[in-house]
Design an enzyme around this catalytic site. Structure first.
Site, mmCIF file in Angstrom:
data_model
loop_
_atom_site.group_PDB
_atom_site.id
_atom_site.type_symbol
_atom_site.label_atom_id
_atom_site.label_comp_id
_atom_site.label_asym_id
_atom_site.label_seq_id
_atom_site.Cartn_x
_atom_site.Cartn_y
_atom_site.Cartn_z
ATOM 1 N N HIS A 12 45.369 -10.783 7.156
ATOM 2 C CA HIS A 12 46.690 -10.244 7.459
ATOM 3 C C HIS A 12 47.229 -10.926 8.716
ATOM 4 O O HIS A 12 46.468 -11.376 9.574
ATOM 5 C CB HIS A 12 46.615 -8.729 7.635
ATOM 6 C CG HIS A 12 46.339 -8.002 6.343
ATOM 7 N ND1 HIS A 12 46.595 -6.673 6.152
ATOM 8 C CD2 HIS A 12 45.844 -8.458 5.162
ATOM 9 C CE1 HIS A 12 46.267 -6.329 4.914
ATOM 10 N NE2 HIS A 12 45.796 -7.398 4.301
ATOM 11 N N GLU A 38 48.586 -9.935 11.393
ATOM 12 C CA GLU A 38 48.202 -9.368 12.689
ATOM 13 C C GLU A 38 46.846 -9.933 13.127
ATOM 14 O O GLU A 38 46.647 -10.293 14.295
ATOM 15 C CB GLU A 38 48.099 -7.834 12.595
ATOM 16 C CG GLU A 38 49.414 -7.126 12.327
ATOM 17 C CD GLU A 38 49.714 -6.953 10.828
ATOM 18 O OE1 GLU A 38 49.364 -7.843 10.024
ATOM 19 O OE2 GLU A 38 50.312 -5.923 10.476
ATOM 20 N N CYS A 74 49.799 -2.291 8.250
ATOM 21 C CA CYS A 74 49.069 -1.487 7.259
ATOM 22 C C CYS A 74 47.888 -0.789 7.938
ATOM 23 O O CYS A 74 47.534 -1.099 9.077
ATOM 24 C CB CYS A 74 48.580 -2.376 6.119
ATOM 25 S SG CYS A 74 47.197 -3.441 6.545
ATOM 26 N N CYS A 94 45.130 -3.072 9.354
ATOM 27 C CA CYS A 94 45.444 -3.749 10.621
ATOM 28 C C CYS A 94 45.444 -2.777 11.798
ATOM 29 O O CYS A 94 45.075 -3.151 12.907
ATOM 30 C CB CYS A 94 46.780 -4.470 10.525
ATOM 31 S SG CYS A 94 46.658 -5.940 9.490
#
Ligand SMILES: [Zn+2]
Length: 317
Positions: A95, A97, A122, A125
């Site tokens: 992801h 992040e 999400c 994360c």
């Protein structure tokens, strides 16, 4: 100097070209040139970060921008871009992040102040980010258009944005302290472990992977691991294992170095094709956990012509 003829995107691409990051002085310059706050700058950088995305399955391109904890004399920090990666044939992904945090960590940052994301992070994360903030405040910034009522609004005309503390998005969190771990993820930059290869080598790529292992974060398993790539243009890159108290949002060293390579070589497949990976080295310390199988799998779906070079360190006492 008159910057009116230079667009924001042109100016940023000149700066971020080979690292996916901006130094604190570059951030200060951009904020001054375009008369915006560093938070507004982070939001404006999101589409540029998302352009590095490799999301062939979902086509959902996500960008993230991390603000490092270190500041220059005027209080500005370096900014680090990140983007998501999906792997063909594997239910594994990175992801944005995690990508931006890894980028900042690899550059020597031992903490972050805030992270901007295309939309609210999400659950995966939020858990990953909790591993590097602990009880320190970590601010999540998102564009106004994606804000929910959990976020507060910073009004600043066209530079307005929404923000929230991580703990407001992850109440009653489970984290490092619950497992008796007091060192936070990026703090491994302050405490390099002493690892020695079972067979010493003067190969640069092997030693780069070893260095990444010494700075990796594996407080629960002691599986200190680093991975390094040599690419067609001759550059070498490395990535570190980042373990999580909940394990599943852990970041594999292969994914970390792939992300770093994409951010450094350029976002499009014209700039960097997975076929440009020429050598891959994994170095890890022996423990109950191993990165060998997952690294082999990830490499095989990216470039099946390259054989993983695997090295272990001497068991620690
Ligand atoms: Zn996520």
């Amino acid at each position: 100097m008159n910057h009116t003829s230079i667009t924001f995107e042109q100016k940023v691409s000149e700066i971020t070209g080979s690292s996916g990051s901006l130094s604190a002085n570059d951030s200060e310059q951009l904020c001054t040139d375009f008369n915006i706050s560093i938070e507004a700058l982070m939001i404006r950088l999101l589409p540029i970060a998302a352009a590095y995305s490799r999301a062939a399955i979902s086509n959902f391109k996500v960008g993230a921008v991390v603000c490092g904890a270190l500041e220059n004399e005027k209080g500005y920090s370096s900014l680090y871009l990140g983007s998501n990666i999906e792997y063909d044939n594997l239910s594994s992904s990175l992801h944005a992040e995690q990508s931006a945090v890894s980028n900042a960590w690899l550059d020597g940052q031992s903490g972050i102040k805030s992270i901007a994301v295309s939309a609210a992070p999400c659950g995966h994360c939020r858990q990953f980010l909790y591993e590097l903030s602990g009880t320190k405040p970590l601010f999540i910034l998102i564009p106004l258009a994606t804000a929910t009522d959990l976020f507060k609004i910073k009004e600043d005309g066209e530079n307005s944005y929404a923000f929230a503390e991580l703990t407001a998005l992850l109440p009653a969190a489970f984290g490092p302290l619950d497992l008796g771990c007091t060192e936070l993820m990026m703090e491994s930059n302050l405490d390099q472990k002493e690892l020695v290869l079972t067979k010493s080598s003067d190969d640069k790529l092997i030693n780069l992977a070893l260095e990444a292992a010494t700075l990796s974060y594996a407080p629960y398993s002691s599986n200190f691991a680093g991975c390094a790539f040599e690419v067609a243009s001759g550059e070498l890159y490395s990535g570190r294992y980042a373990e999580n108290a909940a394990f599943n949002p852990s970041l594999s060293p292969f994914t970390a170095v792939l992300s770093k390579t994409i951010l450094s070589q350029g976002g499009s497949e014209r700039d960097f094709d997975y076929k440009d990976i020429k050598r891959v080295v994994l170095v890890e310390s022996p423990s109950q956990v191993t990165q060998k199988q997952v690294t082999t799998n990830l490499l095989s779906v990216c470039n099946d012509r390259v054989q993983l070079e695997y090295h272990q360190t001497v068991a620690s006492h």
